[in-house]
Design an enzyme around this catalytic site. Structure first.
Site, PDB file in Angstrom:
ATOM      1  N   ALA A  35       0.837  -1.197   0.000  1.00 59.57           N
ATOM      2  CA  ALA A  35       0.000   0.000   0.000  1.00 59.57           C
ATOM      3  C   ALA A  35       0.875   1.251   0.000  1.00 59.57           C
ATOM      4  CB  ALA A  35      -0.915  -0.009   1.213  1.00 59.57           C
ATOM      5  N   LEU A  84      20.011 -23.706 -28.133  1.00 62.46           N
ATOM      6  CA  LEU A  84      20.971 -24.636 -27.526  1.00 62.46           C
ATOM      7  C   LEU A  84      20.809 -26.040 -28.092  1.00 62.46           C
ATOM      8  CD1 LEU A  84      20.572 -23.579 -23.784  1.00 62.46           C
ATOM      9  CD2 LEU A  84      22.608 -23.246 -25.191  1.00 62.46           C
ATOM     10  N   GLU A 114      23.147 -23.899 -14.854  1.00 68.48           N
ATOM     11  CA  GLU A 114      21.996 -23.021 -14.559  1.00 68.48           C
ATOM     12  C   GLU A 114      20.691 -23.767 -14.797  1.00 68.48           C
ATOM     13  OE1 GLU A 114      22.422 -19.772 -17.297  1.00 68.48           O
ATOM     14  OE2 GLU A 114      24.457 -19.334 -16.627  1.00 68.48           O
ATOM     15  N   LYS A 116      17.209 -24.282 -16.506  1.00 63.73           N
ATOM     16  CA  LYS A 116      16.654 -23.874 -17.810  1.00 63.73           C
ATOM     17  C   LYS A 116      15.179 -23.539 -17.598  1.00 63.73           C
ATOM     18  CE  LYS A 116      16.620 -25.223 -22.666  1.00 63.73           C
ATOM     19  NZ  LYS A 116      15.247 -24.883 -22.934  1.00 63.73           N
ATOM     20  N   ASP A 118      11.530 -22.399 -18.168  1.00 65.61           N
ATOM     21  CA  ASP A 118      10.715 -22.636 -19.355  1.00 65.61           C
ATOM     22  C   ASP A 118       9.827 -21.427 -19.634  1.00 65.61           C
ATOM     23  OD1 ASP A 118       9.769 -23.952 -21.483  1.00 65.61           O
ATOM     24  OD2 ASP A 118       8.529 -25.377 -20.365  1.00 65.61           O
ATOM     25  N   GLU A 171      15.232 -14.993 -19.745  1.00 68.12           N
ATOM     26  CA  GLU A 171      13.985 -15.711 -19.966  1.00 68.12           C
ATOM     27  C   GLU A 171      12.850 -15.025 -19.206  1.00 68.12           C
ATOM     28  OE1 GLU A 171      14.520 -18.231 -21.952  1.00 68.12           O
ATOM     29  OE2 GLU A 171      12.851 -19.640 -21.755  1.00 68.12           O
ATOM     30  N   TYR A 223      20.234 -14.388 -18.058  1.00 69.10           N
ATOM     31  CA  TYR A 223      21.227 -15.468 -18.037  1.00 69.10           C
ATOM     32  C   TYR A 223      22.456 -15.219 -18.897  1.00 69.10           C
ATOM     33  CZ  TYR A 223      18.390 -16.981 -22.054  1.00 69.10           C
ATOM     34  OH  TYR A 223      17.679 -17.036 -23.215  1.00 69.10           O
ATOM     35  N   LYS A 311      18.060 -31.775 -21.053  1.00 70.21           N
ATOM     36  CA  LYS A 311      16.602 -31.716 -20.957  1.00 70.21           C
ATOM     37  C   LYS A 311      16.050 -32.871 -20.119  1.00 70.21           C
ATOM     38  CE  LYS A 311      14.153 -29.343 -23.693  1.00 70.21           C
ATOM     39  NZ  LYS A 311      14.322 -28.811 -25.032  1.00 70.21           N
ATOM     40  N   CYS A 405     -29.086 -31.370 -16.475  1.00 65.23           N
ATOM     41  CA  CYS A 405     -28.075 -31.169 -15.439  1.00 65.23           C
ATOM     42  C   CYS A 405     -28.010 -32.394 -14.520  1.00 65.23           C
ATOM     43  CB  CYS A 405     -28.425 -29.927 -14.628  1.00 65.23           C
ATOM     44  SG  CYS A 405     -27.378 -29.717 -13.183  1.00 65.23           S
ATOM     45  N   CYS A 408     -29.457 -31.244 -10.931  1.00 64.56           N
ATOM     46  CA  CYS A 408     -30.835 -30.832 -10.648  1.00 64.56           C
ATOM     47  C   CYS A 408     -31.831 -31.267 -11.719  1.00 64.56           C
ATOM     48  CB  CYS A 408     -30.913 -29.315 -10.469  1.00 64.56           C
ATOM     49  SG  CYS A 408     -30.688 -28.410 -12.008  1.00 64.56           S
ATOM     50  N   CYS A 423     -26.147 -25.237 -17.118  1.00 64.55           N
ATOM     51  CA  CYS A 423     -27.420 -25.416 -16.436  1.00 64.55           C
ATOM     52  C   CYS A 423     -27.817 -24.028 -15.956  1.00 64.55           C
ATOM     53  CB  CYS A 423     -27.218 -26.354 -15.242  1.00 64.55           C
ATOM     54  SG  CYS A 423     -28.452 -26.178 -13.947  1.00 64.55           S
ATOM     55  N   CYS A 428     -30.001 -24.742  -8.572  1.00 64.23           N
ATOM     56  CA  CYS A 428     -29.359 -26.062  -8.732  1.00 64.23           C
ATOM     57  C   CYS A 428     -28.432 -26.321  -7.540  1.00 64.23           C
ATOM     58  CB  CYS A 428     -28.575 -26.061 -10.037  1.00 64.23           C
ATOM     59  SG  CYS A 428     -27.455 -27.444 -10.213  1.00 64.23           S
TER      60      CYS A 428
HETATM   61  S1  IVH Z   1      21.630 -19.751 -22.763  1.00 66.39           S
HETATM   62  C1  IVH Z   1      23.362 -19.085 -26.911  1.00 66.39           C
HETATM   63  N1  IVH Z   1      20.667 -20.121 -20.358  1.00 66.39           N
HETATM   64  O1  IVH Z   1      16.605 -22.101 -23.574  1.00 66.39           O
HETATM   65  C2  IVH Z   1      22.687 -19.717 -25.779  1.00 66.39           C
HETATM   66  N2  IVH Z   1      19.183 -20.353 -22.196  1.00 66.39           N
HETATM   67  O2  IVH Z   1      17.009 -23.883 -25.969  1.00 66.39           O
HETATM   68  C3  IVH Z   1      21.582 -18.918 -25.276  1.00 66.39           C
HETATM   69  N3  IVH Z   1      16.869 -20.841 -21.569  1.00 66.39           N
HETATM   70  O3  IVH Z   1      16.455 -19.803 -26.221  1.00 66.39           O
HETATM   71  C4  IVH Z   1      20.787 -19.585 -24.277  1.00 66.39           C
HETATM   72  N4  IVH Z   1      17.197 -20.813 -19.397  1.00 66.39           N
HETATM   73  O4  IVH Z   1      15.091 -19.336 -24.098  1.00 66.39           O
HETATM   74  C5  IVH Z   1      20.399 -20.121 -21.666  1.00 66.39           C
HETATM   75  N5  IVH Z   1      19.940 -20.354 -18.156  1.00 66.39           N
HETATM   76  C6  IVH Z   1      19.672 -20.349 -19.477  1.00 66.39           C
HETATM   77  C7  IVH Z   1      18.380 -20.594 -19.977  1.00 66.39           C
HETATM   78  C8  IVH Z   1      18.186 -20.600 -21.362  1.00 66.39           C
HETATM   79  C9  IVH Z   1      16.310 -20.969 -20.376  1.00 66.39           C
HETATM   80  C10 IVH Z   1      16.175 -20.978 -22.871  1.00 66.39           C
HETATM   81  C11 IVH Z   1      16.364 -19.813 -23.804  1.00 66.39           C
HETATM   82  C12 IVH Z   1      16.939 -20.380 -25.053  1.00 66.39           C
HETATM   83  C13 IVH Z   1      16.545 -21.807 -24.958  1.00 66.39           C
HETATM   84  C14 IVH Z   1      17.519 -22.643 -25.731  1.00 66.39           C
END
Ligand code: IVH
Length: 666
Positions: A35, A84, A114, A116, A118, A171, A223, A311, A405, A408, A423, A428
């Protein structure tokens, strides 16, 4: 307030707001309440409204108030945004490490590992520390300018802590909880659902109107570096550290490891623990730490040779559809559900999966007795991916949505343009039960102990007929004690929780009413703008539409809800039950001048010194006798003397009575 003062104050406020923003969204350690933050923003907005030419590109007000973009301009990436290569197994990872080692067999090789995340890759450009442009990855060579939407992401600083010119990459993602909430709201509004948080994030960034992205609670981790010729750290890890100290948000779970075994065990750890994170990850990224070595390894056309994505396999399971049932929602929507043989999937036991609606049920051709592949959308909500057709025996039974339904017996039908069968009987029992549990839910009136089972029990025993009747329960304690599993203590707890709910903020009550299209966000806006339920009830279509973000559809829904006789009776019951139906504005509880020190000097046109001091103190500020470095504002009237000079010398913000009134919102 004169322009000079406005300029000084707005600069100060901008700095202060961005500082708090960074503490909240990047460091996760806020110093002030939401606030109080809103109040600072409001003050800045007011000043900028009066002097529009004082608005700067990096003003925090520009995060939300931006104009819709006319289209998406193309942005050419000065350094291509590669993707990647994937490693799907430990062997693949081993190959990557060996290949890297071969380049420099004698070098001490370090790997940065690191998460990854999504989401969606974006590039952010800063010029002399100011955010000037943000773009999608596109085809890697050029992407789309989505600056207007990226500005709304609170963890993206609009100004870095140093005036550097550089491009960073990272990301943008939607936290899992926000994704669930968004889909719940969309379901309520009969809008198509997002399949997972990544799609939801992408959909939000692809909007022309930044208000959409602003309402979606997106977040970002940085990243790596893009085109940044003046910034040459020796290692990737060092680069990330610097980016963090510039105010950018870097993921905390980044480690430096030096051998394959450690890398594999770190990856394994996150494969097990991925669901403990508040966002989705689909693997890990292993990068070579030394930037000179990265250069040496170079890239292929598509991806760097110095990094690889490990992955996780997508978690899917096969299970059997034991039955298909139909659930009746709060507004009567019929949802087919697949009742499954329980299986463990991505951290929980899954017993049922939504088949969404008749169209999807037909499209997937799910039959009772089928074996189906299930997965979790966004790793949370179980969904049927497809039927394993070659397991069919011919015994499977197609499911037809009922014509009436299931709760009811009323006839069900589709409204034009809607996908769901509904419904339309407001009496109901299934709808009533859903409405009660919605009213009591944590996001609404937050009544502990009034879940579906307890609500059903109270309904069956005839102790309540709707949610408003819970406020009569305190006179029916004896009856409640006769209910199964209702011990003295649990009845007392429930009654206490009901009592407490009477003073919940107005938006919670409004949301709890379950008006179509009124999610928590709209409820907050309505409560803030009207201040009481009665004002909302008597508001005209135009008055409702005057509220930001409230369009004709929502306004119409609110009006038609309150025009129902049953709604009138419901509100009367709430009133009689002692539920608070009005309250001040949303920010009324907070003190707008909290922590601020003022010095008054000279004669103000309409207030005496005492009156002005009282107003400041009532708003949470304090008034001091002399100007020092810690003075926040000097309010100067006619014949102001040495205090004004001192304020000028110390560069303290100076304002007149009007400026003070603006700060006070009067
Ligand atoms: S490095 C040249 N680091 O994964 C390399 N990518 O499949 C650039 N992503 O397009 C990517 N976390 O959207 C990197 N810690 C991370 C990431 C990361 C997610 C995604 C990113 C990239 C995709 C590659």
């Amino acid at each position: 307030m004169d322009k000079q003062a406005a300029k000084k104050i707005s600069e100060k406020l901008r700095k202060e707001i961005e500082q708090h923003n960074w503490r909240y969204h990047v460091l996760d350690s806020p110093l002030i309440s939401d606030a109080e933050f809103d109040t600072l923003l409001l003050q800045l907005q007011q000043i900028e409204k009066e002097y529009p030419d004082l608005v700067t590109a990096d003003s925090p007000t520009q995060r939300v108030g931006g104009q819709p973009a006319a289209g998406f301009a193309a942005v050419t990436h000065r350094v291509p945004m590669l993707s990647l290569d994937n490693a799907f197994s430990v062997d693949d990872l081993g190959d990557f490490v060996r290949r890297a080692r071969n380049i420099e067999p004698d070098a001490e090789m370090e790997f940065v590992v690191e998460l990854k995340v999504d989401g969606l890759a974006v590039s952010l450009q800063y010029e002399e520390g100011v955010f000037v442009r943000g773009a999608t990855r596109g085809d890697g060579e050029s992407g789309e300018d989505i600056s207007h939407n990226l500005r709304t992401v609170r963890s993206i600083p609009l100004r870095l802590h140093k005036p550097l010119t550089l491009e960073v990459r990272g990301e943008v993602y939607m936290p899992r909880a926000s994704f669930i909430k968004l889909n719940e709201e969309r379901q309520e509004a009969d809008l198509p659902l997002f399949a997972n948080p990544r799609n939801a994030a992408a959909g939000s960034l692809r909007q022309l109107d930044p208000k959409v992205a602003a309402s979606r609670n997106l977040d970002m981790f940085v990243y790596g570096l893009g085109f940044s010729p003046h910034f040459n750290p020796p290692t990737h890890y060092e680069a990330l550290r610097s980016l963090r100290s510039l105010g950018l948000r870097v993921n905390p779970d980044i480690v430096i490891l030096s051998d394959l075994e450690e890398v594999v065990s770190y990856c394994e750890r996150w494969r097990r623990e991925r669901y403990s994170l508040p966002y989705d990850i689909d693997g890990l990224v292993v990068k070579i730490n030394d930037l000179a070595l990265q250069q040496l390894l170079g890239t292929t056309a598509k991806s760097p040779r110095w990094a690889i994505a490990y992955k996780f396999p997508a978690e899917q399971k096969v299970t059997r559809v034991e039955a298909i049932t139909v659930q009746v929602g709060r507004i009567g929507t019929l949802t087919p559900l697949a009742e499954l043989t329980p299986v463990e999937l991505a951290g929980t036991v899954v017993k049922r999966a939504s088949l969404h609606n008749e169209d999807i049920l037909r499209e997937k051709d799910v039959r009772i007795g089928d074996y189906v592949i299930i997965q979790k959308a966004g790793d949370i909500i179980p969904e049927v991916v497809e039927v394993v057709k070659n397991k069919r025996t011919g015994e499977e039974v197609p499911f037809v949505m009922p014509a009436s339904c299931p709760a009811c017996g009323s006839e069900v039908s589709r409204l034009p343009g809607e996908v769901a069968l509904r419904c339309f009987n407001p009496a109901c029992p299934a709808q009533i039960l859903e409405r009660i549990t919605h009213f009591a839910a944590r996001g609404a009136m937050d009544i502990e102990g009034l879940g579906p089972a307890a609500a059903a029990q109270l309904l069956e025993a005839g102790l309540i007929e709707d949610a408003a009747d819970i406020y009569t329960l305190k006179d029916k304690k004896e009856d409640m004690l006769t209910l199964e599993r209702k011990a003295d203590k649990s009845v007392d707890n429930l009654l206490a929780s009901i009592e407490r709910s009477k003073n919940q903020p107005l938006w919670r009550l409004l949301y709890g009413l379950g008006i179509r299209f009124v999610g928590t966000r709209t409820a907050k806006l309505l409560a803030e703008n009207f201040g009481s339920l009665d004002e909302i009830i008597s508001a005209t279509q135009e008055q409702l539409e005057a509220v930001p973000e409230v369009g004709p559809k929502i306004a119409e829904s609110v009006r038609s809800f309150f025009s129902l006789e049953s709604s009138g009776r419901f509100v009367d019951k709430l009133r009689r039950g002692g539920v608070a139906l009005s309250q001040g504005r949303h920010v009324a509880g907070s003190k707008p001048l909290h922590g601020k020190t003022f010095v008054l000097t000279g004669t103000l046109p309409s207030y005496s010194r005492e009156e002005a001091a009282k107003l400041i103190e009532e708003a949470g500020g304090s008034v001091a006798g002399s100007v020092s470095k810690s003075t926040d504002y000097v309010v100067a009237g006619e014949k102001a003397g040495s205090k004004l000079d001192k304020a000028r010398k110390l560069d303290v913000a100076i304002m007149d009575e009007n400026g003070l009134k603006q700060l006070l919102g009067i």
